[in-house]
Scaffold this active site. Structure first.
Site, mmCIF file in Angstrom:
data_model
loop_
_atom_site.group_PDB
_atom_site.id
_atom_site.type_symbol
_atom_site.label_atom_id
_atom_site.label_comp_id
_atom_site.label_asym_id
_atom_site.label_seq_id
_atom_site.Cartn_x
_atom_site.Cartn_y
_atom_site.Cartn_z
ATOM 1 N N HIS A 191 5.371 -5.858 -4.245
ATOM 2 C CA HIS A 191 6.791 -6.221 -4.137
ATOM 3 C C HIS A 191 7.544 -5.781 -5.395
ATOM 4 C CE1 HIS A 191 6.358 -8.989 -0.569
ATOM 5 N NE2 HIS A 191 5.117 -8.729 -0.895
ATOM 6 N N GLN A 246 -1.015 5.489 -9.305
ATOM 7 C CA GLN A 246 -1.326 5.983 -7.955
ATOM 8 C C GLN A 246 -0.446 7.134 -7.476
ATOM 9 O OE1 GLN A 246 -2.918 3.406 -4.850
ATOM 10 N NE2 GLN A 246 -1.133 3.915 -3.599
ATOM 11 N N ASN A 304 3.360 0.182 0.640
ATOM 12 C CA ASN A 304 3.641 1.114 -0.463
ATOM 13 C C ASN A 304 2.654 2.270 -0.462
ATOM 14 O OD1 ASN A 304 5.872 -0.305 -1.990
ATOM 15 N ND2 ASN A 304 4.321 -1.907 -1.899
ATOM 16 N N GLU A 310 3.690 6.062 0.164
ATOM 17 C CA GLU A 310 3.435 7.011 -0.933
ATOM 18 C C GLU A 310 2.588 8.179 -0.429
ATOM 19 O OE1 GLU A 310 3.632 3.374 -4.235
ATOM 20 O OE2 GLU A 310 1.699 4.271 -3.783
ATOM 21 N N ASP A 359 0.681 -6.699 7.132
ATOM 22 C CA ASP A 359 1.241 -5.582 7.899
ATOM 23 C C ASP A 359 0.285 -4.393 7.993
ATOM 24 O OD1 ASP A 359 1.413 -5.267 5.114
ATOM 25 O OD2 ASP A 359 3.076 -3.866 5.257
ATOM 26 N N GLN A 360 -0.850 -4.472 7.323
ATOM 27 C CA GLN A 360 -1.703 -3.287 7.207
ATOM 28 C C GLN A 360 -2.251 -2.772 8.545
ATOM 29 O OE1 GLN A 360 -4.300 -4.896 4.207
ATOM 30 N NE2 GLN A 360 -2.555 -5.323 2.895
#
Ligand code: UDX
Length: 464
Positions: free
Chosen positions: A19, A340, A359, A363, A379-380
């Site tokens: 977040h 990352q 994220n 990305e 949410d994965q």
């Protein structure tokens, strides 16, 4: 130009890496448009942040206390923690707003992120506009929104019927396996669905509710359109805009100064390296880590693997470390944390084994890296569904009957994505296409930039 001198926005964020990163990126964009940003989060996370960002003009910080060590899943009951965050946060927020009013530096707007609806309630007490920043994907907003009147029913059906399928406008059919984990009992995070309902209720009280979403309009057009009651606008990707812009100062884990992994990546051929990371929260069992190690070794390919110090479940009496450490070190590199986006932007990286946090997923899309997905919670699973079946830039690992992903399955999926077969070629081609699409939306005067300027214009912070 600007109708008001030095406009001010307060950004309030949940104290977790997934977040903090998008919020700080939004802060950067707002500062670029001449806005002064106050970034507020809980002290536990703030104290750990590397804060290279503190030198940035136009940014100040504020904190509120939290009772434990923040989002440490091993020690904190997150339900209690979130209640405590609300109590301490509301009080600190009130004090901060009162002080800003007393010193003639009133905020033009408060932007609050997911799971913090109380921020909007407090801002309204002072008649300050509050805008919701949805730092996950629009598809997820669509799922929660469309089913918000019947969460209990979905949970019931999802559990009782293994063939359960959720059909929603703007989305492919979703099995229980693709839904956010909060719909599948036992759900230890009981606060999530009621908090989401609260978010929707708060939006319902606004005249023209608008939600800033960490996505790009072109990427999730249908899901965004399907949410007819609120206007969702993509302002993403909220990530560094080029590989050299590495430090956003928000890391709550330590990145080594030498960044040996970057040197190591330089020595590897193009698209040859497997990058493995499970984000900032996931904790994997020792048995699962051993299987991943086995799979990686079996591919014979070089890999860069992030194993956080707090990322493995350790049973008492169990030996620390991995059984095949020596072989692993010969073939790859293991680090406790890395930069990352810099890694994903490196030409040597050919595949990302990811837990599919939003994220990480976003990305990877922006950097054009194909994925092997291993969703854990939240949410994965939904992100994984999008990657595999909508954007078609990766494949999902399958668990065995004991709930473990075996080494041979990891090798199979990695070969599928990185090897010479037709599916791999297709996946890599799609990853390139998505890279172009997301870069187009993200560039200056692209859809996200225009949406952000429009948002500022509505606050009478005109930026051409
Ligand atoms: C959580 C949820 O799990 C995720 O699903 C939700 O969308 C946001 O909050 P997290 O699990 O940490 O976040 O995953 P993710 O969303 O991928 O965020 C991790 C962030 O840490 C990414 O921005 C990633 O670039 C960064 N990271 C991760 C590093 O900088 N270095 C690392 O070594 C690992």
């Amino acid at each position: 130009m600007g109708a008001m001198a030095e406009p001010k926005i307060l950004l309030v964020t949940v104290p977790a890496q997934g977040h903090i990163n998008p919020s700080l990126q939004l802060a950067k964009r707002l500062i670029h448009y001449g806005v002064h940003v106050t970034f507020m989060t809980a002290a536990s996370a703030f104290n750990r942040m590397n804060k290279t960002f503190t030198t940035t003009q136009g940014l100040s910080y504020a904190t509120f206390s939290d009772y434990d060590q923040g989002f440490n899943r091993r020690t904190a009951d997150l339900n209690l923690y979130m209640a405590e965050l609300r109590r301490c946060g509301s009080q600190a927020l009130r004090e901060l707003i009162v002080e800003s009013i007393n010193t003639g530096t009133r905020f033009n707007c408060v932007v609050y992120s997911l799971m913090l609806p109380w921020v909007a309630t407090v801002a309204r007490e002072f008649h300050i506009p509050a805008t919701f920043l949805w730092n996950q994907q629009a598809t997820l907003f669509n799922i929660y929104y469309q089913s918000s009147k019947r969460y209990e029913e979905v949970i019931e059906n999802g559990v009782k019927d293994p063939m359960f399928v959720m059909e929603l406008p703007g989305l492919p059919p979703l099995s229980r396996y693709d839904l956010p984990s909060f719909y599948i009992p036992p759900n230890p995070l009981a606060f999530v669905l009621p908090t989401l309902k609260e978010h929707f209720e708060i939006l319902d009280e606004e005249t023209n509710p608008k939600v800033l979403v960490n996505t790009i309009d072109e990427l999730e057009a249908e899901a965004m359109k399907a949410v007819d009651k609120y206007k969702l606008v993509g302002i993403g990707p909220l990530m560094p805009s080029n590989p050299n812009e590495t430090s956003i100062g928000g890391d709550i884990f330590k990145v080594s100064k030498e960044k040996k992994e970057m040197e190591w990546l330089n020595s590897k051929p193009k698209s040859s390296v497997i990058y493995v990371s499970f984000g900032s929260l996931a904790v994997l069992s020792k048995a699962q880590i051993e299987e991943i190690a086995k799979g990686l070794l079996e591919t014979g390919r070089p890999f860069l693997w992030v194993i956080r110090e707090d990322g493995t479940e350790q049973k008492t009496g169990e030996e620390k470390g991995l059984s095949c450490e020596e072989e692993l070190e010969k073939q790859g590199m293991i680090v406790p944390w890395c930069s990352q986006v810099e890694v994903l932007s490196h030409r040597s990286v050919g595949c990302f084994v990811t837990h599919c946090g939003w994220n990480s997923t976003f990305e990877s899309l922006v950097c054009g890296v194909p994925m092997v997905t291993f969703p854990q919670v939240s949410d994965q699973p939904t992100n994984s569904k999008l990657v595999e079946d909508v954007w078609k830039t990766g494949v999902r690992l399958t668990k065995n009957e004991e709930g473990l992903v075996e080494g041979c399955e990891i090798k199979r999926c990695l070969e599928l994505v990185m090897g010479g077969g037709e599916r791999g070629e297709e996946i890599r081609k799609n990853a390139k296409k998505l890279k172009e699409l997301t870069r187009e939306g993200a560039k200056e005067n692209g859809s996200s930039d225009k949406n952000l300027k429009a948002f500022l214009n509505e606050l009478s912070i005109n930026r051409q």
